[in-house]
Write a protein that holds these residues in place. Structure first.
Motif, PDB file in Angstrom:
ATOM      1  N   ASP A  20     -11.954  92.796  62.568  1.00 13.29           N
ATOM      2  CA  ASP A  20     -10.604  93.120  63.005  1.00 13.29           C
ATOM      3  C   ASP A  20      -9.783  91.849  62.941  1.00 13.29           C
ATOM      4  O   ASP A  20     -10.299  90.751  63.150  1.00 13.29           O
ATOM      5  N   ALA A  21      -8.486  91.981  62.680  1.00 14.26           N
ATOM      6  CA  ALA A  21      -7.631  90.802  62.517  1.00 14.26           C
ATOM      7  C   ALA A  21      -7.436  90.017  63.797  1.00 14.26           C
ATOM      8  O   ALA A  21      -7.170  88.815  63.774  1.00 14.26           O
ATOM      9  N   ASN A  22      -7.558  90.674  64.944  1.00 14.49           N
ATOM     10  CA  ASN A  22      -7.287  90.011  66.212  1.00 14.49           C
ATOM     11  C   ASN A  22      -8.366  88.992  66.549  1.00 14.49           C
ATOM     12  O   ASN A  22      -9.537  89.148  66.189  1.00 14.49           O
ATOM     13  N   LEU A  23      -7.954  87.948  67.271  1.00 15.51           N
ATOM     14  CA  LEU A  23      -8.852  86.850  67.615  1.00 15.51           C
ATOM     15  C   LEU A  23      -9.338  86.973  69.056  1.00 15.51           C
ATOM     16  O   LEU A  23      -8.540  87.286  69.940  1.00 15.51           O
ATOM     17  N   PRO A  24     -10.659  86.726  69.258  1.00 21.62           N
ATOM     18  CA  PRO A  24     -11.649  86.253  68.286  1.00 21.62           C
ATOM     19  C   PRO A  24     -12.103  87.360  67.335  1.00 21.62           C
ATOM     20  O   PRO A  24     -12.188  88.526  67.707  1.00 21.62           O
ATOM     21  N   SER A  25     -12.414  86.941  66.136  1.00 22.96           N
ATOM     22  CA  SER A  25     -12.930  87.812  65.090  1.00 22.96           C
ATOM     23  C   SER A  25     -14.151  87.144  64.474  1.00 22.96           C
ATOM     24  O   SER A  25     -14.428  85.971  64.752  1.00 22.96           O
ATOM     25  N   LEU A  26     -14.856  87.857  63.632  1.00 23.03           N
ATOM     26  CA  LEU A  26     -15.963  87.220  62.905  1.00 23.03           C
ATOM     27  C   LEU A  26     -15.439  86.140  61.975  1.00 23.03           C
ATOM     28  O   LEU A  26     -16.053  85.087  61.813  1.00 23.03           O
ATOM     29  N   LEU A  27     -14.288  86.400  61.355  1.00 25.45           N
ATOM     30  CA  LEU A  27     -13.701  85.413  60.459  1.00 25.45           C
ATOM     31  C   LEU A  27     -13.425  84.103  61.190  1.00 25.45           C
ATOM     32  O   LEU A  27     -13.526  83.016  60.615  1.00 25.45           O
ATOM     33  N   SER A  28     -13.110  84.192  62.466  1.00 28.42           N
ATOM     34  CA  SER A  28     -12.696  83.011  63.234  1.00 28.42           C
ATOM     35  C   SER A  28     -13.856  82.257  63.890  1.00 28.42           C
ATOM     36  O   SER A  28     -13.614  81.308  64.636  1.00 28.42           O
ATOM     37  N   LEU A  78      -4.348  86.188  57.968  1.00 26.85           N
ATOM     38  CA  LEU A  78      -4.049  85.269  56.875  1.00 26.85           C
ATOM     39  C   LEU A  78      -4.091  83.828  57.366  1.00 26.85           C
ATOM     40  O   LEU A  78      -4.591  82.935  56.672  1.00 26.85           O
ATOM     41  N   CYS A  79      -3.566  83.593  58.563  1.00 29.67           N
ATOM     42  CA  CYS A  79      -3.663  82.250  59.159  1.00 29.67           C
ATOM     43  C   CYS A  79      -5.117  81.844  59.332  1.00 29.67           C
ATOM     44  O   CYS A  79      -5.506  80.708  59.018  1.00 29.67           O
ATOM     45  N   MET A  80      -5.930  82.773  59.814  1.00 34.18           N
ATOM     46  CA  MET A  80      -7.336  82.442  60.053  1.00 34.18           C
ATOM     47  C   MET A  80      -8.092  82.227  58.746  1.00 34.18           C
ATOM     48  O   MET A  80      -9.029  81.422  58.693  1.00 34.18           O
ATOM     49  N   LYS A  81      -7.686  82.897  57.705  1.00 33.23           N
ATOM     50  CA  LYS A  81      -8.276  82.657  56.387  1.00 33.23           C
ATOM     51  C   LYS A  81      -8.044  81.207  55.973  1.00 33.23           C
ATOM     52  O   LYS A  81      -8.938  80.545  55.436  1.00 33.23           O
ATOM     53  N   ILE A  82      -6.846  80.698  56.240  1.00 38.48           N
ATOM     54  CA  ILE A  82      -6.533  79.300  55.930  1.00 38.48           C
ATOM     55  C   ILE A  82      -7.313  78.355  56.828  1.00 38.48           C
ATOM     56  O   ILE A  82      -7.893  77.365  56.373  1.00 38.48           O
ATOM     57  N   LEU A  83      -7.362  78.652  58.123  1.00 43.46           N
ATOM     58  CA  LEU A  83      -7.996  77.773  59.097  1.00 43.46           C
ATOM     59  C   LEU A  83      -9.509  77.678  58.929  1.00 43.46           C
ATOM     60  O   LEU A  83     -10.143  76.769  59.471  1.00 43.46           O
ATOM     61  N   THR A  84     -10.091  78.596  58.164  1.00 43.18           N
ATOM     62  CA  THR A  84     -11.540  78.565  57.924  1.00 43.18           C
ATOM     63  C   THR A  84     -11.872  78.279  56.459  1.00 43.18           C
ATOM     64  O   THR A  84     -13.007  78.478  56.028  1.00 43.18           O
ATOM     65  N   SER A  85     -10.876  77.810  55.700  1.00 44.22           N
ATOM     66  CA  SER A  85     -11.067  77.600  54.262  1.00 44.22           C
ATOM     67  C   SER A  85     -11.119  76.114  53.913  1.00 44.22           C
ATOM     68  O   SER A  85     -10.455  75.286  54.535  1.00 44.22           O
ATOM     69  N   SER A  86     -11.883  75.806  52.856  1.00 47.23           N
ATOM     70  CA  SER A  86     -11.897  74.463  52.273  1.00 47.23           C
ATOM     71  C   SER A  86     -11.332  74.470  50.858  1.00 47.23           C
ATOM     72  O   SER A  86     -11.283  73.427  50.201  1.00 47.23           O
TER      73      SER A  86
END
Length: 482
Positions: free
Chosen positions: A344-352, A405-413
């Motif tokens: 889910d997009a909301n934080l916390p998420s697995l992506l985050s 989308l923000c979290m995609k950036i914050l977890t990307s290299s």
């Protein structure tokens, strides 16, 4: 001339040549709810040195939005300040939202005493709320704030165990709400080195309440059958707005995890062992141990043991074999062997998970999970003609959340991934100058919530992160982070 006046004068002097398709959308200074000279300095430093003036304008509007518009009440006190922060268009204070709205200002608190007091005031306000109603997710302002108490139109028919307090806006049990209080406390302590609040009796009582609630919510469904610590029902046609089994929720077996009957989206969980929230809890419980081991060793030891129990259980029960992605983290489990694979997009998420310091962003299991999340195997991944991102059941099919989308950036290299996602964020604003809760994947002009401060704050935090970690992507040569 004050620091702020100097900053504004400097800002006006460079207006010529500052071309952006986005409007300047901040309220004029007299109408701003809270003004911080150090935050204004940072805004000026970043915007003047950004290559992309559209991105700069978005940052200029979004990052201060919480201070500009949502500080509804601030009781300044030398020893015990309190602050009430609304979400934006909803006149209530969420524990989770208020933490995320204000946390990116914390690194600058020592440069502005009033800002420092505001942040401490949010912590103390949260502590009072936790003591008053630990199962609630959102609150009205205290009586002395003399703010309106409009009825929550969604909760008029709610029936809860225990009943709500007189300042409860909504009583959805969300584990991440209590953990958000712990996170803001630790972040403030870590950045300011102010440890005065660690022995404050209100704050300590709130921490103790958090630990006791978590221990209660580790019980399996049949262990507390007939004597449930928490139940929730709502008259609704939307299944995610109430709990099954007359308010008990889906059954779980005790495995060391903590139940969360609702997600950070405020939607009910499919299985109450919500993995992102438990991972978040594990991290912040370890931080509580770090903070108060010498001053409150009994509470600290309880926090440390709970943290380890939760972490061990996640690795024992929440890594699931997927036919396409091998081993990945489940979003929810029930302890009986069932799992819900999604994000889910909301934080916390697995992506985050790396953002919350639960796991390294280069960990193999996380990378596989991330690959799953950003694919059509994730039931809330939406991909249109131009836009693609993670959404939520909360806003329905096809709606992407800028926070994802923000979290995609914050977890990307990956530089290219970051640049492409920044472009999507720009276009998702639909020339409004702000972020929104969500937008339709084929039409960014079709969005929800025009005033949603959390999304604006996270966008600002994202720009600051890129400016610091990868300045070559968005900043001019020789830029120095303020």
């Amino acid at each position: 001339m004050s620091t702020l006046q100097s900053s504004i004068k400097s800002r006006k002097n460079i207006e010529i040549g500052y071309q952006s398709k986005f409007p300047y959308a901040r309220p004029k200074e007299p109408k701003r709810k809270f003004v911080s000279p150090i935050i204004e300095k940072v805004i000026e430093n970043i915007t003047l040195n950004m290559k992309d003036k559209d991105l700069a304008r978005l940052f200029e509007n979004c990052w201060p939005n919480t201070l500009d518009t949502t500080v509804a009440w601030f009781d300044v006190s030398e020893d015990y300040p309190r602050a009430f922060i609304v979400t934006g268009d909803i006149p209530a204070m969420w524990l989770r939202d208020s933490t995320n709205q204000i946390i990116s200002y914390v690194p600058y608190a020592n440069d502005d005493d009033k800002l420092k007091k505001l942040i401490l005031g949010v912590i103390y306000m949260q502590a009072e709320f936790v003591i008053k109603d630990p199962y609630a997710n959102a609150f009205y302002a205290p009586h002395e704030a003399k703010l309106p108490h409009p009825k929550n139109p969604w909760s008029e028919n709610d029936v809860t165990t225990p009943p709500p307090s007189n300042i409860t806006w909504e009583k959805k049990w969300e584990l991440d709400s209590l953990v958000s209080f712990l996170k803001l406390s630790h972040n403030y302590w870590y950045n300011t080195k102010d440890d005065s609040f660690l022995t404050n009796q209100v704050w300590l009582e709130a921490v103790n309440v958090v630990l006791n609630i978590m221990e209660k919510q580790q019980l399996g469904t049949m262990q507390e059958f007939g004597n449930e610590a928490y139940k929730f029902t709502r008259m609704t046609s939307t299944t995610t707005e109430t709990l099954m089994l007359n308010g008990i929720g889906a059954p779980v077996k005790r495995i060391g995890l903590v139940k969360s009957q609702f997600r950070p989206s405020d939607d009910s969980t499919t299985f109450p062992f919500l993995i992102p929230s438990n991972a978040f809890a594990s991290v912040e419980l370890s931080h509580i141990y770090e903070m108060i081991d010498s001053t409150s060793p009994d509470i600290a030891k309880k926090a440390k043991n709970l943290s380890q129990t939760i972490r061990d259980s996640i690795y024992s029960n929440a890594i699931i074999q997927h036919k396409q992605f091998e081993n990945i983290f489940a979003y929810e489990v029930d302890g009986y062997g069932s799992s819900n694979l999604m994000d889910d997009a909301n934080l916390p998420s697995l992506l985050s998970l790396p953002y919350f310091d639960f796991i390294d962003k280069n960990d193999e299991t996380y990378l596989k999970t991330r690959e799953f999340i950003l694919s059509d195997w994730n039931k809330f991944w939406f991909s249109g003609e131009k836009f693609h991102g993670v959404g939520s059941a909360h806003t329905g099919l096809g709606y992407i959340w800028p926070m994802s989308l923000c979290m995609k950036i914050l977890t990307s290299s990956d530089d290219q991934e970051i640049l492409e996602t920044l472009q999507l964020l720009k276009e998702s604003s639909a020339k409004s100058g702000f972020m929104h809760e969500s937008f339709y994947y084929n039409d960014p002009k079709n969005y929800t919530r025009s005033w949603f401060a959390w999304a604006n704050s996270l966008f600002g935090e994202t720009i600051l992160h890129v400016a610091k970690e990868k300045p070559h992507l968005i900043m001019i040569d020789n830029f120095k982070f303020f």
